[in-house]
Design an enzyme around this catalytic site. Structure first.
Site, mmCIF file in Angstrom:
data_model
loop_
_atom_site.group_PDB
_atom_site.id
_atom_site.type_symbol
_atom_site.label_atom_id
_atom_site.label_comp_id
_atom_site.label_asym_id
_atom_site.label_seq_id
_atom_site.Cartn_x
_atom_site.Cartn_y
_atom_site.Cartn_z
ATOM 1 N N ASN A 30 0.805 -1.215 0.000
ATOM 2 C CA ASN A 30 0.000 0.000 0.000
ATOM 3 C C ASN A 30 0.830 1.254 0.000
ATOM 4 O O ASN A 30 1.971 1.311 0.459
ATOM 5 C CB ASN A 30 -1.001 -0.043 1.161
ATOM 6 C CG ASN A 30 -0.543 0.707 2.372
ATOM 7 O OD1 ASN A 30 -0.551 1.916 2.364
ATOM 8 N ND2 ASN A 30 -0.131 -0.009 3.388
ATOM 9 N N CYS A 31 0.248 2.278 -0.547
ATOM 10 C CA CYS A 31 0.917 3.562 -0.692
ATOM 11 C C CYS A 31 0.130 4.636 0.056
ATOM 12 O O CYS A 31 0.110 5.789 -0.333
ATOM 13 C CB CYS A 31 1.039 3.925 -2.166
ATOM 14 S SG CYS A 31 1.854 2.646 -3.124
ATOM 15 N N VAL A 32 -0.582 4.228 1.106
ATOM 16 C CA VAL A 32 -1.359 5.201 1.877
ATOM 17 C C VAL A 32 -0.399 6.058 2.689
ATOM 18 O O VAL A 32 0.780 5.759 2.788
ATOM 19 C CB VAL A 32 -2.375 4.490 2.790
ATOM 20 C CG1 VAL A 32 -1.707 3.938 4.026
ATOM 21 C CG2 VAL A 32 -3.523 5.424 3.161
#
Lengths: 78, 348, 428
Positions: free
Chosen positions: C241-243
């Protein structure tokens, strides 16, 4: 006290007091600003007649407040 | 050069008297007065109390805009680096005055301000977001600690030192979240907290869920002509002689009094025992606090149905929130049973 | 189930003729390492760099961090579903290069990667400022679709971490940690009077490069399930994830999950650790409800008395947090929450998007919006212009002298909701 009476009796309670922000903080819903701390419903310093007239005006406003449908805390000014 | 501090106090702490002097108009002295003398001592060499501003609590409360402006002018005259107001302990009007002048001086003069109050003082909820309110005891018996804590915090503010969280510095937080490093990591804190919760021990959450004290407004009265309306007051008006021995402040009880057949509250039969305001007017005519006379008149004119036969009164000064809530609950239940339709509540 | 973590302590990282550990220094054969991960046709080129604690180095934009590990004994291989096969892991022995980390870095711009400063004020907030980092910078082929790029980079990071450990499998461990826990029946018989605790590991599962993988399975398509805590040590959960950087659970966080560590440490003494429930943060209300009810049901079936619930990200996952707390508490399972707050730059806003009175035991891991001043660094690895696209950054955040004024959320792992750090927001 105002909030608890209203909650337990489920009837409108109008509070008349002088320092409005405190009434807002303590959660009064219908608020009528009073005249002065030692005499919230009167102006005895202005003579009997004026005193009574002012008391009457404040109380009439309070009676109007208890007949008014509101959704949130409301201040009933003159 | 030492930092300049101005103190704000009320008429009582200036040694002028209690309620009889509560309408004292603002004035200033180029010296520490009352608690400001001890503050000056505690500040040591690093700061000095260069002046004291005095104002009566009733004057401030009833003329809030004028009082604010006049006190601010007096404070400004000393060009202080910091303002200390109070401490007000559990005195409601004094707390409001202290809070109000601190917020005003902070906003307009751009200086740090410090006051001190008991946690139930209404000034705490009103002003804690905008000034530093040090936690104090409920009365001047806690003066020594209060002044020590107030001056310690004041010196930190004057010197621009980094503050620790509010609970460690001893003031009511200002509603601001700031990052700090704990001793332990979050995972360990969480497991500690869960184990305490499971054992039923006291635990302290690190972020309280917002609580809303507000309640939904009750439905309005539809048929005022046939409505029964009750009078309730925290203004301390009771039958002469105070038959139920209600305390003049920090009340632990309330009274329920028959007013059927009474058209006017004369000073011969009723009096005010309230310890928190000047009772001169109320004792000349208790109707200015508990308006039986005009309510009776409006009842006779048919403006509303009936004035309920009983009034409920107590004193609302220094009364704990827990007690006030209990009074309200009991009175509410009583009124409901009696079929009362609405309440007019007066407070001083 | 018994797992030994054999830790080789790494204090520094250098280029070397061969990839090995000598006296606490991890030597990396640069060309061999590059060629090991370069076989993906989706990369234009692959480069490696090194960053050590205390250096004036900024790594940006960071996608994931992975701890080098490989299996020494027992079934399967680390990162099952990616490096290893589908045999379940968590038994035998695993080699750990403790103190080293693989950092993946690449311009998947417009997504919310973060930064690592190896020194200065930013380093105080960041666990990866204290590790010796091998930084993987890749450039994708022109026109490579972003999901493809994310996947390629994710797998390359896992491969590099495995490669480093695998090359050092003969190194002598400096210390060995043993994690052992039997079946529910066995543990319950041993500790009949200790409170039984389960751990819900809430994970971002929202698509759009906000995903988490369990044994290679995209978690947004699963219902909550149960794993043995040892499986986490072997890389059962992988970040995809790239949150926002501050509260993403990187793969490194999962491998070193501090909640698992803490529950294990007290297992058999103060509590009985039942297991880990990896759970979802769905994008739909029905998905959130399903996950929360399944979590409470699993906890109930396991006989849990209490649950530790951690979040990943903030905003809509706050609703999952509320539902998990509410349904558990209503089922008689006491809960504690670990979450950060988004209280605004001035700290005056309400910190959660959703709240419920059941969340009465809340551990705060900080206000993500608090501003931090980051001085310029002598060397930048990666793509500094990416700061404008980071969460908590803005175009004007990057000044001409290279200094930055950004929200804490731009710093990787700074407010980890697994409670990895000591930070917390408090009232002032």
């Amino acid at each position: 006290m105002t909030r608890e009476i209203e909650a337990s009796a489920d009837i409108p309670v109008v509070q008349i007091a002088t320092i409005v922000p405190i009434m807002l903080t303590v959660g009064a819903n219908r608020i009528v600003p009073g005249i002065a701390i030692p005499h919230p419903v009167g102006a005895p310093d202005k003579g009997d007649e004026v005193d009574k007239a002012i008391r009457r005006e404040v109380l009439e406003r309070a009676l109007k407040a208890i007949q008014t449908e509101i959704k949130e805390q409301t201040i009933f000014n003159k | 050069m030492a930092y300049k501090v101005v103190c704000y106090i009320n008429q009582f702490f200036a040694g002028m008297g209690g309620e009889e002097a509560a309408h004292q108009e603002p004035f200033a002295k180029r010296e520490p007065l009352g608690p400001a003398m001890q503050i000056n001592f505690l500040l040591g060499d690093e700061a000095e109390v260069v002046g004291t501003v005095v104002c009566g609590d009733s004057y401030y409360g009833e003329n809030i805009e004028i009082a604010r402006e006049r006190c601010l002018e007096l404070i400004k005259g000393f060009s202080p680096d910091l303002l200390i107001a109070g401490p007000a302990f559990n005195a409601g009007r004094y707390g409001v005055a202290c809070g109000d002048i601190c917020v005003t001086a902070g906003e307009i003069l751009g200086i740090p301000t410090v006051t001190g109050m008991y946690y139930e003082n209404p000034g705490v909820e009103l002003y804690s977001n905008k000034t530093f309110i040090v936690k104090t005891a409920d009365s001047a018996r806690g003066m020594k600690d209060a002044l020590q804590n107030i001056t310690t915090l004041s010196l930190k503010l004057l010197k621009g030192q980094k503050l620790r969280p509010a609970e460690e510095e001893g003031y009511f937080h200002r509603g601001i979240r700031k990052n700090f490093f704990y001793e332990e990591n979050g995972a360990k804190r969480a497991v500690d907290m869960l184990l305490k919760k499971l054992k039923g021990e006291l635990f302290k959450t690190e972020y309280e869920m917002p609580t809303f004290k507000k309640i939904t407004p009750a439905k309005p009265v539809k048929d005022i002509k046939n409505a029964t309306i009750a009078l309730v007051s925290s203004g301390g008006v009771v039958p002469k002689g105070n038959p139920d021995r209600i305390r003049v402040s920090s009340a632990e009880s309330y009274g329920k009094y028959d007013i059927s057949g009474i058209d006017d509250l004369s000073p011969e039969i009723f009096e005010s025992i309230h310890g928190g305001y000047d009772r001169v007017w109320a004792n000349k005519d208790p109707d200015v606090v508990l308006p039986v006379d005009v309510m009776r008149q409006l009842e006779k004119e048919g403006v509303f149905g009936k004035l309920y036969d009983y009034v409920y009164t107590t004193t609302g000064t220094g009364t704990s929130v827990a007690n006030a809530e209990r009074f309200g609950k009991e009175i509410g239940e009583d009124l409901k049973k009696a079929g009362v339709d609405a309440v007019i509540l007066t407070s001083t | 189930m018994r797992l030994e973590l054999r830790e080789v302590l790494i204090a520094n990282v250098k280029w070397g003729e061969r990839t090995e550990v000598c006296d606490g220094v991890l030597f990396v054969n640069r060309n061999e390492a590059i060629s090991y991960v370069s076989d993906d046709p989706r990369f234009e080129y692959v480069d490696l760099d090194l960053a050590r604690p205390g250096e004036s180095v900024r790594i940006i934009p960071v996608k994931d961090v992975v701890e080098p590990r490989c299996k020494l004994e027992g079934r399967g291989e680390v990162f099952p579903g990616f490096i290893g096969g589908m045999e379940t892991v968590g038994e035998g022995a695993t080699l750990v290069l403790k103190g080293a980390a693989v950092v993946t870095c690449g311009p998947i711009v417009a997504f919310q990667e973060g930064l690592i400063d190896m020194s200065g004020p930013g380093a105080e907030y960041n666990p990866f400022s204290r590790t010796s980092n091998v930084v993987l910078v890749v450039k994708p082929k022109d026109g490579l679709e972003k999901h493809e790029y994310e996947e390629a980079l994710r797998i390359a990071g896992l491969k590099l971490a495995y490669y480093l450990a695998d090359k050092c499998r003969d190194a002598k461990p400096d210390r060995t940690k043993v994690y052992e826990k039997g079946s529910l029946d066995e543990e319950n018989a041993k500790y009949p009077h200790l409170p039984k605790i389960v751990y819900f590991c809430m994970s971002i599962t929202q698509g759009l490069l906000h995903d988490t993988y369990l044994y290679g399975a995209d978690m947004k398509h699963i219902v909550p399930t149960l794993i043995h805590p040892n499986e986490k040590f072997d890389g059962a959960m992988v970040s995809g994830n790239c949150v926002s950087a501050c509260d993403k659970n990187t793969t490194y966080h999962h491998q070193n999950d501090p909640i698992v560590e803490e529950l294990y440490r007290r297992h058999g003494k103060e509590l009985n650790f039942l297991g880990v429930i990896p759970t979802l943060e769905d994008t739909r209300l029905s998905g959130k409800e399903r996950a929360a009810w399944f979590n409470a049901k699993l906890a109930k079936l396991l006989g849990a008395d209490g649950a530790v619930i951690s979040e990943e990200g903030y905003g809509n996952p706050d609703t999952d947090l509320c539902m998990n707390a509410k349904i558990c508490e209503k089922s008689g399972i006491k809960t504690v929450i670990i979450s950060d707050e988004a209280a605004g730059v001035d700290g005056k806003s309400q910190g959660l998007a959703d709240a419920t009175p059941e969340m009465d035991a809340f551990v705060s891991t900080g206000n993500v919006n608090e501003m931090v001043e980051l001085p310029p660094m002598n060397k930048v690895i990666g793509y500094p212009e990416a700061i404008a696209n980071l969460s908590g950054g803005a175009e004007e955040s990057l000044r001409e002298d290279g200094s930055m004024f950004v929200e804490l959320q731009a710093i990787i792992g700074s407010t980890s909701e697994l409670g990895f750090g000591r930070i917390g927001a408090r009232w002032v």
